[in-house]
Write a protein that holds these residues in place. Structure first.
Motif, short mmCIF file in Angstrom:
data_model
loop_
_atom_site.label_atom_id
_atom_site.label_comp_id
_atom_site.label_asym_id
_atom_site.label_seq_id
_atom_site.Cartn_x
_atom_site.Cartn_y
_atom_site.Cartn_z
N ALA A 31 42.78 45.58 39.71
CA ALA A 31 41.78 45.52 38.64
C ALA A 31 42.44 45.89 37.31
O ALA A 31 43.05 46.96 37.19
N GLN A 32 42.30 45.05 36.32
CA GLN A 32 42.92 45.31 35.01
C GLN A 32 42.42 46.63 34.41
O GLN A 32 43.18 47.34 33.77
N GLU A 33 41.14 46.96 34.65
CA GLU A 33 40.58 48.20 34.09
C GLU A 33 41.28 49.44 34.65
O GLU A 33 41.29 50.50 34.04
N LEU A 82 36.11 51.18 51.23
CA LEU A 82 37.26 51.83 50.61
C LEU A 82 37.06 51.68 49.10
O LEU A 82 37.01 50.57 48.60
N ILE A 83 36.91 52.81 48.41
CA ILE A 83 36.56 52.75 46.99
C ILE A 83 37.62 53.33 46.07
O ILE A 83 37.49 53.24 44.85
N GLY A 84 38.67 53.92 46.63
CA GLY A 84 39.66 54.51 45.74
C GLY A 84 40.88 55.04 46.45
O GLY A 84 41.03 54.93 47.66
N GLY A 85 41.75 55.60 45.62
CA GLY A 85 42.97 56.22 46.11
C GLY A 85 43.21 57.52 45.37
O GLY A 85 42.80 57.67 44.21
N LEU A 86 43.84 58.46 46.06
CA LEU A 86 44.23 59.75 45.49
C LEU A 86 45.68 59.98 45.81
O LEU A 86 46.17 59.52 46.84
N SER A 87 46.35 60.74 44.96
CA SER A 87 47.69 61.16 45.33
C SER A 87 48.03 62.51 44.74
O SER A 87 47.45 62.93 43.73
N LEU A 88 48.91 63.17 45.42
CA LEU A 88 49.57 64.38 44.94
C LEU A 88 51.04 64.03 44.97
O LEU A 88 51.57 63.65 46.01
N ARG A 89 51.70 64.16 43.82
CA ARG A 89 53.12 63.82 43.76
C ARG A 89 53.83 64.71 42.78
O ARG A 89 53.21 65.28 41.89
N PRO A 93 60.40 64.23 35.01
CA PRO A 93 61.72 63.93 35.53
C PRO A 93 62.28 65.03 36.45
O PRO A 93 63.25 64.80 37.15
N PHE A 94 61.68 66.20 36.46
CA PHE A 94 62.29 67.33 37.17
C PHE A 94 61.71 67.57 38.55
O PHE A 94 62.23 68.37 39.32
N GLU A 95 60.60 66.89 38.88
CA GLU A 95 59.96 67.01 40.18
C GLU A 95 59.69 68.45 40.57
O GLU A 95 59.97 68.88 41.68
N GLU A 96 59.12 69.20 39.60
CA GLU A 96 58.74 70.59 39.84
C GLU A 96 57.23 70.75 39.87
O GLU A 96 56.71 71.64 40.54
N ASP A 97 56.53 69.91 39.14
CA ASP A 97 55.09 70.04 38.96
C ASP A 97 54.36 69.00 39.80
O ASP A 97 54.70 67.82 39.76
N PHE A 98 53.35 69.45 40.55
CA PHE A 98 52.54 68.51 41.33
C PHE A 98 51.46 67.90 40.46
O PHE A 98 50.70 68.61 39.79
N GLU A 99 51.38 66.58 40.51
CA GLU A 99 50.35 65.83 39.79
C GLU A 99 49.28 65.36 40.77
O GLU A 99 49.59 64.80 41.81
N LEU A 100 48.04 65.58 40.39
CA LEU A 100 46.91 65.00 41.09
C LEU A 100 46.52 63.77 40.30
O LEU A 100 46.36 63.83 39.08
N ASN A 101 46.39 62.63 40.98
CA ASN A 101 45.85 61.47 40.28
C ASN A 101 44.91 60.71 41.19
O ASN A 101 44.90 60.89 42.40
N TRP A 102 44.09 59.89 40.57
CA TRP A 102 43.04 59.17 41.27
C TRP A 102 42.85 57.82 40.62
O TRP A 102 43.06 57.64 39.43
N GLN A 103 42.48 56.86 41.45
CA GLN A 103 42.14 55.53 40.98
C GLN A 103 40.93 55.08 41.79
O GLN A 103 40.92 55.22 43.01
N LEU A 104 39.93 54.56 41.12
CA LEU A 104 38.74 54.06 41.81
C LEU A 104 38.50 52.60 41.48
O LEU A 104 38.80 52.15 40.37
N ASP A 105 37.93 51.91 42.44
CA ASP A 105 37.46 50.55 42.20
C ASP A 105 36.44 50.63 41.06
O ASP A 105 35.53 51.47 41.11
N PRO A 106 36.58 49.82 40.02
CA PRO A 106 35.63 49.89 38.90
C PRO A 106 34.17 49.78 39.32
O PRO A 106 33.30 50.34 38.67
N ARG A 107 33.90 49.11 40.43
CA ARG A 107 32.51 49.00 40.91
C ARG A 107 31.98 50.33 41.42
O ARG A 107 30.78 50.49 41.61
#
Length: 179
Positions: A31-33, A82-89, A93-107
């Motif tokens: 989805a472009q959004e 299935l309406i979305g995805g989550l990740s912890l990564r 550049p230093f790979e010290e900090d964990f990022e939480l991110n999420w993506q949902l189907d626009p619907r």
């Protein structure tokens, strides 16, 4: 190695991805959004076979990630969609900090699913001993910024450290949960 349990909330199940999720996942990552806000290394996915390849790579990588890092599918309990995805990564550049991110189907936008799923994953990550989690968002990504705030994350500034892109940075620590 920490394995990820299936996480359940009142309305959602957070589980490992499967290549069988390709068609539904394309509705999210194709989805472009959604794609306009993805990190530079995650390009817009244009067809089901490409999505299946992305998911296969995620499934293969999952057991080798530094816990609690991972990528998960978000499924709505009421209809099994299935309406979305989550990740912890670990953030570059230093790979010290964990990022939480999420993506949902626009619907699925506007129903609080990202916040609900994010809270479950934040809680699980803290149970694994993570001391803080970050979320990064482009300054004009009002939806992501609002979700970070609803998760109880505090704004800590703006940086180009991650992804060589100007980003707003939000952080949450265990003592802030439920704030």
């Amino acid at each position: 190695m920490t394995t990820t349990p299936v996480l359940r909330t009142e309305r959602l199940t957070i589980r490992d991805w499967s290549t069988d999720d390709a068609e539904a996942a394309l509705g999210i990552y194709g989805a472009q959004e959604v794609a306009r806000w993805l990190t530079p290394e995650m390009r817009v996915v244009t067809d089901v076979e490409a999505m299946r390849s992305v998911l296969a790579a995620w499934v293969e990588a999952q057991p080798n990630l530094v816990p609690p890092a991972g990528r998960w599918a978000v499924v709505r309990e009421s209809d099994g969609a299935l309406i979305g995805g989550l990740s912890l990564r670990l953030l570059p550049p230093f790979e010290e900090d964990f990022e939480l991110n999420w993506q949902l189907d626009p619907r699925a936008w506007g129903h609080g699913y990202a916040t609900e799923a994010g809270r479950a994953l934040v809680g699980w990550a803290f149970e694994q001993g993570v001391e803080e989690l970050f979320a990064v968002a482009r300054p004009k990504n009002a939806r992501a910024i609002a979700t970070a705030r609803r998760l109880g994350m505090e704004w800590v500034g703006e940086t180009e450290k991650y992804y060589n892109t100007r980003l707003q940075v939000f952080r949450i620590r265990p003592s802030q949960r439920g704030a």
